[in-house]
Enzyme design. Structure first.
Site, PDB file in Angstrom:
ATOM      1  N   SER A  53      16.962   6.101  15.864  1.00 24.04           N
ATOM      2  CA  SER A  53      15.906   6.403  16.833  1.00 24.04           C
ATOM      3  C   SER A  53      14.513   6.109  16.289  1.00 24.04           C
ATOM      4  CB  SER A  53      15.985   7.869  17.270  1.00 24.04           C
ATOM      5  OG  SER A  53      15.757   8.746  16.166  1.00 24.04           O
ATOM      6  N   ASP A  54      14.274   6.285  14.996  1.00 29.39           N
ATOM      7  CA  ASP A  54      12.963   6.026  14.405  1.00 29.39           C
ATOM      8  C   ASP A  54      12.497   4.595  14.687  1.00 29.39           C
ATOM      9  OD1 ASP A  54      14.741   7.786  13.091  1.00 29.39           O
ATOM     10  OD2 ASP A  54      13.455   7.916  11.330  1.00 29.39           O
ATOM     11  N   ALA A  55      13.481   3.678  14.769  1.00 28.20           N
ATOM     12  CA  ALA A  55      13.156   2.267  14.942  1.00 28.20           C
ATOM     13  C   ALA A  55      12.323   2.029  16.191  1.00 28.20           C
ATOM     14  CB  ALA A  55      14.437   1.438  15.016  1.00 28.20           C
ATOM     15  N   LEU A  56      12.448   2.904  17.195  1.00 32.88           N
ATOM     16  CA  LEU A  56      11.763   2.679  18.460  1.00 32.88           C
ATOM     17  C   LEU A  56      10.260   2.952  18.361  1.00 32.88           C
ATOM     18  CD1 LEU A  56      14.386   4.032  21.010  1.00 32.88           C
ATOM     19  CD2 LEU A  56      14.081   1.729  20.095  1.00 32.88           C
ATOM     20  N   PHE A  57       9.836   3.583  17.313  1.00 35.27           N
ATOM     21  CA  PHE A  57       8.397   3.715  17.053  1.00 35.27           C
ATOM     22  C   PHE A  57       7.894   2.563  16.189  1.00 35.27           C
ATOM     23  CE2 PHE A  57       4.730   5.123  14.579  1.00 35.27           C
ATOM     24  CZ  PHE A  57       3.939   5.746  15.530  1.00 35.27           C
TER      25      PHE A  57
END
Length: 753
Positions: free
Chosen positions: A184-188
């Site tokens: 999920s971090d990748a989406l930032f």
């Protein structure tokens, strides 16, 4: 093979990701309403001034802390240092947004220092997997911000090259078993960089790739029952002893913060935009309902009892996203304002005495216990983003997408760029002077794509203004002067990069004389005076020389007057025995005044032979005020023998053609006006001398020059004037115009004035 984790959840997620979210009803859904935890009237808005003071303090503390740490060679594990990884990159995002508001030069210098240190490049060159790692792309936002503010092509070139390489993998069909953005971090980290690259370049391929990969990640990690994201697929089936799911606070903060940044760059009519808005609203509603009494959110969103301590990194992203939603009309103000105000107070309560945000959960991939004094640059970045949105809560909503920052003025860019240190080997006045000369040569002699780039040739000649002649042909147009340098002024400059030329010009005319270096490059070289055509009011000679072809027209003027070893436009010599004896180029110089109202300098010429026994030398002062075509010259000759000397003041007969131009001589008035042969393309040069008629002895003609002979006493200064005009310039378009001007002059021949 792709693992189906839950038939029910997967079907719902795929439906949300597909047809359902593209229907008109969803696309125009009203902002979601969360359970109200307080009344907006009960929560006074934080003072924008007080919030900004808190942000400035936090930002200064973070920069100071990062500057105090040695920069590691390998930055993957760096958690407090200046680095190119996501830890620092998240802070850079917040600091760059703060600098838009404050225009703080120290912040912009810090950000530029970091970008320069990493050569505007990304980590992960060792393997293809690392090159696709979204964490390594996060710093791209810094490069895009600096590019937006400075428009320096090389600032985003390495980033764009990496993104271009990544695009086929992000859009690969069929969908591979393993996701590129699998956490999920990748989406930032990566999506805002791709969306912004589309906005900056106008190329939709980056946004398309981002959108493709975003919804693939959504389909795997989003739980529609909870309106939350799992951190990655390892956590989908994980439950605690009470059957509760594990949703990491910061992981969901990354998603909401990333979604806000993507929507800032995404076109308003982008077909997929409603899907992002719907999910953002759903997550906002769920997040607002999970806020604790202290205004923060637990590290594990559904396990508040297991993590009762304060944690600010996830909370800061939630405050940022919710306030952002209010400020851009995505979320209902009455519903979410109390949540934001309460959340900001909760964050402020965790600010440490040094100004930095505390209670920042360490780097990792899931909830862990956090101490009050834990810090991290990513936490600071989220805090800055949150505070900036809180500052705007009292303002009207701002429509999306947001425009890129306007370019900074050239002077501000220069003031916020790092200046390289002088090499440690440069010590002492002599070496410092050599280094300065070298740097000027580097700037002047290098090929400049802005001037000579393939797309600039051939250039289009603008139509002549009313009453103005048609300009010469132009191969390429010279780049315009930097901002602030297009003001008319008189100026003089020593140009070591052009073999020691001395250049002087004002708003009407331009000249140069040659220095010692040219004697080595173009022997024999002597002391004639060059005249340039000029069609702009501001200084242009230095930039014209830097084109590498000053003899061609590049939109502002031209040097096509050939001095050779002759007298040019008013050069001197000594007439003796029916022969002209001339000096070599100037020996030394001193600039007396470099504008803006006048340009003045002094040169001296080393002794030279006149006949068999006599030796002479000369010093001469040149002064060119604004608003005139005439330079005033004060010359003083010295001699090793007594008695007067006959000085010859010359005009070259054929400076632009094989045949000579025409000279109009009026000895009684001391006016000598030359009109050259007209070149069909480049036009005509006019040159005139104003000489004290009381000194004139004769006018003679040689193969190369017309010479006005004057009697001079060694040691006693005398005055004459030299002027030039170009009929394709701004002021004189015919011989009659020029000579009317010349004969109307009222020269002052008193050398004491």
């Amino acid at each position: 093979m792709f693992r189906v984790v839950s038939n029910h959840r997967t079907l719902i997620a795929l439906a949300l990701a597909g047809t359902a979210l593209t229907t008109g009803a969803i696309a125009h859904a009203a902002p979601a309403r969360a359970p109200k935890t307080a009344s907006a009237k009960q929560e006074a808005l934080p003072s924008a001034e007080a919030v900004l003071a808190t942000l400035n303090r936090a930002n200064s503390a973070q920069m100071k802390a990062m500057r105090a740490e040695p920069i590691p060679l390998t930055t993957g594990g760096a958690v407090r240092e200046i680095s190119s990884n996501w830890v620092s990159a998240t802070y850079y995002v917040g600091a760059a947004r703060l600098a838009r508001v404050t225009q703080d030069k120290d912040t912009l210098k810090f950000l530029t220092d970091a970008a320069e240190h990493y050569n505007y490049a990304l980590r992960g060159a060792k393997t293809g997997k690392n090159m696709l790692n979204a964490d390594e792309m996060a710093i791209g936002d810094l490069y895009e911000e600096l590019y937006a503010r400075r428009r320096q092509e090389g600032v985003i070139m390495p980033l764009r090259q990496r993104l271009d390489w990544a695009l086929p993998h992000l859009t690969r069909q069929p969908i591979p078993e393993h996701l590129v953005w699998w956490w999920s971090d990748a989406l930032f980290m990566a999506p805002p960089v791709l969306a912004r690259m589309s906005a900056q370049t106008g190329d939709a391929k980056y946004l398309k790739a981002m959108d493709t990969q975003w919804w693939r990640t959504f389909a795997r990690l989003y739980d529609p029952d909870e309106s939350l994201y799992y951190r990655d697929e390892r956590f989908i089936e994980r439950r605690d002893d009470q059957g509760r799911k594990l949703f990491w606070s910061r992981g969901n903060g990354w998603v909401m913060g990333g979604m806000a940044r993507v929507l800032e760059s995404m076109p308003a009519d982008y077909i997929q935009r409603p899907r992002y808005i719907t999910i953002f609203q759903s997550m906002a509603k769920r997040i607002a309902g999970l806020q604790r009494a202290d205004g923060l959110w637990s590290s594990s969103l559904l396990q508040p009892d297991r993590f009762p301590e304060a944690e600010t990194s996830g909370s800061a992203f939630f405050v940022y996203a919710l306030a952002w939603g209010i400020n851009h009309g995505v979320l209902d103000r009455a519903t979410y304002l109390p949540v934001v105000v309460k959340g900001w107070k909760g964050l402020e309560a965790q600010v440490l005495p040094n100004g930095m945000l505390g209670a920042v959960q360490k780097t990792g991939d899931q909830p862990v216990t956090t101490a009050p004094d834990d810090i991290g640059p990513y936490g600071a970045g989220a805090f800055l983003l949150a505070g900036l949105e809180v500052m705007n809560l009292s303002k009207p909503t701002t429509a999306l997408p947001l425009a890129e920052p306007a370019p900074d003025a050239a002077a501000f860019v220069a003031a916020t760029m790092p200046v390289p240190a002088v090499p440690r080997t440069v010590r002492g006045p002599e070496e410092e002077a050599r280094h300065a000369t070298e740097m000027k040569a580097v700037a002047a002699l290098a090929y400049d794509p802005l001037i000579e780039g393939p797309g600039l040739a051939p250039a289009q000649v603008p139509p002549a203004a009313l009453g103005q002649p048609t300009p010469p042909k132009m191969i390429f147009r010279m780049a315009p002067p930097p901002a602030g340098q297009e003001t008319p002024r008189a100026t003089v400059r020593y140009a070591p990069e052009r073999y020691d030329d001395i250049l002087w010009e004002n708003d009407r005319t331009a000249h140069r004389i040659y220095g010692p270096a040219l004697e080595q490059y173009e022997p024999p070289s002597t002391s004639g005076v060059d005249a340039w055509g000029k069609s702009v009011r501001y200084p242009f000679m230095t930039r014209q020389l830097r084109t590498g072809d000053q003899h061609a027209y590049h939109g502002e003027g031209i040097d096509y007057y050939n001095v050779k070893t002759y007298r040019g436009a008013g050069g001197l010599g000594v007439w003796d025995g029916g022969k002209l004896w001339v000096s070599r180029n100037w020996k030394d110089y001193k600039i007396l005044k470099d504008g803006p109202d006048a340009a003045s300098f002094k040169v001296s010429y080393a002794p030279w032979k006149v006949g068999e026994k006599r030796e002479v030398w000369e010093s001469r002062t040149f002064t060119l005020p604004m608003g005139t075509n005439f330079t005033r010259l004060v010359s003083t000759f010295g001699s090793n023998a007594k008695g007067p000397i006959t000085v010859a003041i010359g005009i070259t007969k054929a400076p632009t053609a094989k045949t000579a131009g025409d000279l109009r001589a009026d000895k009684a008035k001391g006016v000598f006006s030359f009109w050259d042969v007209t070149d069909p393309d480049k036009g005509t040069m006019g040159v005139s001398l104003l000489i004290d008629p009381r000194q004139i002895v004769d006018v003679v003609e040689t193969d190369s020059d017309w010479l006005v002979l004057v009697k001079v006493t060694p040691g006693k200064p005398f005055v004459y004037y030299m002027g030039a005009a170009w009929d394709k310039g701004l002021d004189f378009h015919s011989r009659a115009d020029w000579e009317t001007y010349v004969f109307a002059q009222k020269p002052d021949f008193n050398p004491a004035h």
